[in-house]
Write a protein that holds these residues in place. Structure first.
Motif, mmCIF file in Angstrom:
data_model
loop_
_atom_site.group_PDB
_atom_site.id
_atom_site.type_symbol
_atom_site.label_atom_id
_atom_site.label_comp_id
_atom_site.label_asym_id
_atom_site.label_seq_id
_atom_site.Cartn_x
_atom_site.Cartn_y
_atom_site.Cartn_z
ATOM 1 N N PRO A 1 0.806 -1.227 0.000
ATOM 2 C CA PRO A 1 0.000 0.000 0.000
ATOM 3 C C PRO A 1 0.841 1.281 0.000
ATOM 4 O O PRO A 1 0.441 2.287 -0.574
ATOM 5 C CB PRO A 1 -0.811 -0.089 1.288
ATOM 6 N N GLN A 2 2.001 1.244 0.626
ATOM 7 C CA GLN A 2 2.840 2.440 0.659
ATOM 8 C C GLN A 2 3.333 2.799 -0.747
ATOM 9 O O GLN A 2 3.391 3.970 -1.113
ATOM 10 C CB GLN A 2 4.021 2.226 1.590
ATOM 11 N N GLY A 3 3.664 1.802 -1.549
ATOM 12 C CA GLY A 3 4.063 2.051 -2.931
ATOM 13 C C GLY A 3 2.920 2.600 -3.759
ATOM 14 O O GLY A 3 3.111 3.470 -4.606
ATOM 15 N N LEU A 4 1.712 2.097 -3.504
ATOM 16 C CA LEU A 4 0.534 2.591 -4.222
ATOM 17 C C LEU A 4 0.267 4.053 -3.877
ATOM 18 O O LEU A 4 -0.006 4.872 -4.760
ATOM 19 C CB LEU A 4 -0.690 1.732 -3.890
ATOM 20 N N ILE A 5 0.382 4.393 -2.609
ATOM 21 C CA ILE A 5 0.144 5.774 -2.182
ATOM 22 C C ILE A 5 1.190 6.708 -2.796
ATOM 23 O O ILE A 5 0.861 7.798 -3.268
ATOM 24 C CB ILE A 5 0.137 5.869 -0.643
ATOM 25 N N SER A 6 2.438 6.274 -2.827
ATOM 26 C CA SER A 6 3.485 7.141 -3.377
ATOM 27 C C SER A 6 3.296 7.363 -4.876
ATOM 28 O O SER A 6 3.474 8.479 -5.368
ATOM 29 C CB SER A 6 4.868 6.563 -3.090
ATOM 30 N N ILE A 7 2.918 6.324 -5.619
ATOM 31 C CA ILE A 7 2.729 6.505 -7.059
ATOM 32 C C ILE A 7 1.456 7.299 -7.338
ATOM 33 O O ILE A 7 1.398 8.064 -8.304
ATOM 34 C CB ILE A 7 2.755 5.161 -7.815
ATOM 35 N N LEU A 8 0.442 7.156 -6.493
ATOM 36 C CA LEU A 8 -0.760 7.976 -6.662
ATOM 37 C C LEU A 8 -0.448 9.450 -6.424
ATOM 38 O O LEU A 8 -0.958 10.320 -7.133
ATOM 39 C CB LEU A 8 -1.872 7.495 -5.733
ATOM 40 N N PHE A 9 0.394 9.736 -5.443
ATOM 41 C CA PHE A 9 0.823 11.120 -5.214
ATOM 42 C C PHE A 9 1.566 11.655 -6.437
ATOM 43 O O PHE A 9 1.340 12.785 -6.878
ATOM 44 C CB PHE A 9 1.707 11.199 -3.963
ATOM 45 N N PHE A 10 2.437 10.834 -7.007
ATOM 46 C CA PHE A 10 3.177 11.206 -8.214
ATOM 47 C C PHE A 10 2.218 11.518 -9.360
ATOM 48 O O PHE A 10 2.354 12.530 -10.058
ATOM 49 C CB PHE A 10 4.130 10.067 -8.580
ATOM 50 N N LEU A 11 1.219 10.663 -9.543
ATOM 51 C CA LEU A 11 0.255 10.869 -10.626
ATOM 52 C C LEU A 11 -0.623 12.092 -10.382
ATOM 53 O O LEU A 11 -0.961 12.815 -11.326
ATOM 54 C CB LEU A 11 -0.601 9.617 -10.807
ATOM 55 N N VAL A 12 -0.987 12.340 -9.130
ATOM 56 C CA VAL A 12 -1.801 13.520 -8.817
ATOM 57 C C VAL A 12 -1.032 14.794 -9.147
ATOM 58 O O VAL A 12 -1.586 15.736 -9.728
ATOM 59 C CB VAL A 12 -2.252 13.496 -7.335
ATOM 60 N N VAL A 13 0.251 14.829 -8.810
ATOM 61 C CA VAL A 13 1.064 16.007 -9.131
ATOM 62 C C VAL A 13 1.134 16.200 -10.646
ATOM 63 O O VAL A 13 1.007 17.325 -11.148
ATOM 64 C CB VAL A 13 2.476 15.876 -8.515
ATOM 65 N N LEU A 14 1.299 15.117 -11.396
ATOM 66 C CA LEU A 14 1.349 15.241 -12.855
ATOM 67 C C LEU A 14 0.012 15.673 -13.442
ATOM 68 O O LEU A 14 -0.034 16.491 -14.361
ATOM 69 C CB LEU A 14 1.795 13.920 -13.470
#
Length: 116
Positions: free
Chosen positions: A87-100
């Protein structure tokens, strides 16, 4: 720590680069003529000015393309090991995608994606 080896390697590398540059300048052929400094465009002589300005829109599109191209470079390795990250990896990549996506929305709102 013993920095002597580091200094010797660094000085050797600098000396090697200096010797190679000096050697290439010494043995390279030189020919200076007016034709050598002309712009080359597919073998066809240029008409008018060779240098011209491009619109800023081209550069903006190039930067946006690079931004989203680099996004895929970061997303692909994540997708390969997504299950191992949890889940921590999912949250980090979702944050990355939200910024993009926010960056894309900002560019869209400012009209950067409209070709004028």
């Amino acid at each position: 720590m013993n920095f002597t080896l580091l200094v010797v390697v660094l000085l050797t590398a600098i000396a090697f680069v200096g010797v190679v540059i000096a050697l290439s300048n010494a043995i390279s052929p030189r020919s200076y003529n007016a034709q050598k400094f002309e712009a080359y465009e597919c073998g066809i002589p240029t008409r008018g000015k060779s240098w011209m300005q491009f619109r800023v829109g081209y550069y903006l599109f190039a930067i946006l393309f690079l931004m989203f191209d680099v996004e895929t470079v970061f997303l692909f390795p994540w997708a390969v090991i997504a299950r191992d990250l949890g889940p921590q990896g999912l949250i980090s990549i979702l944050f990355f995608l939200v910024v993009l996506v926010l960056g894309l929305a900002y560019a869209w709102k400012k009209g950067a994606l409209e070709w004028k």
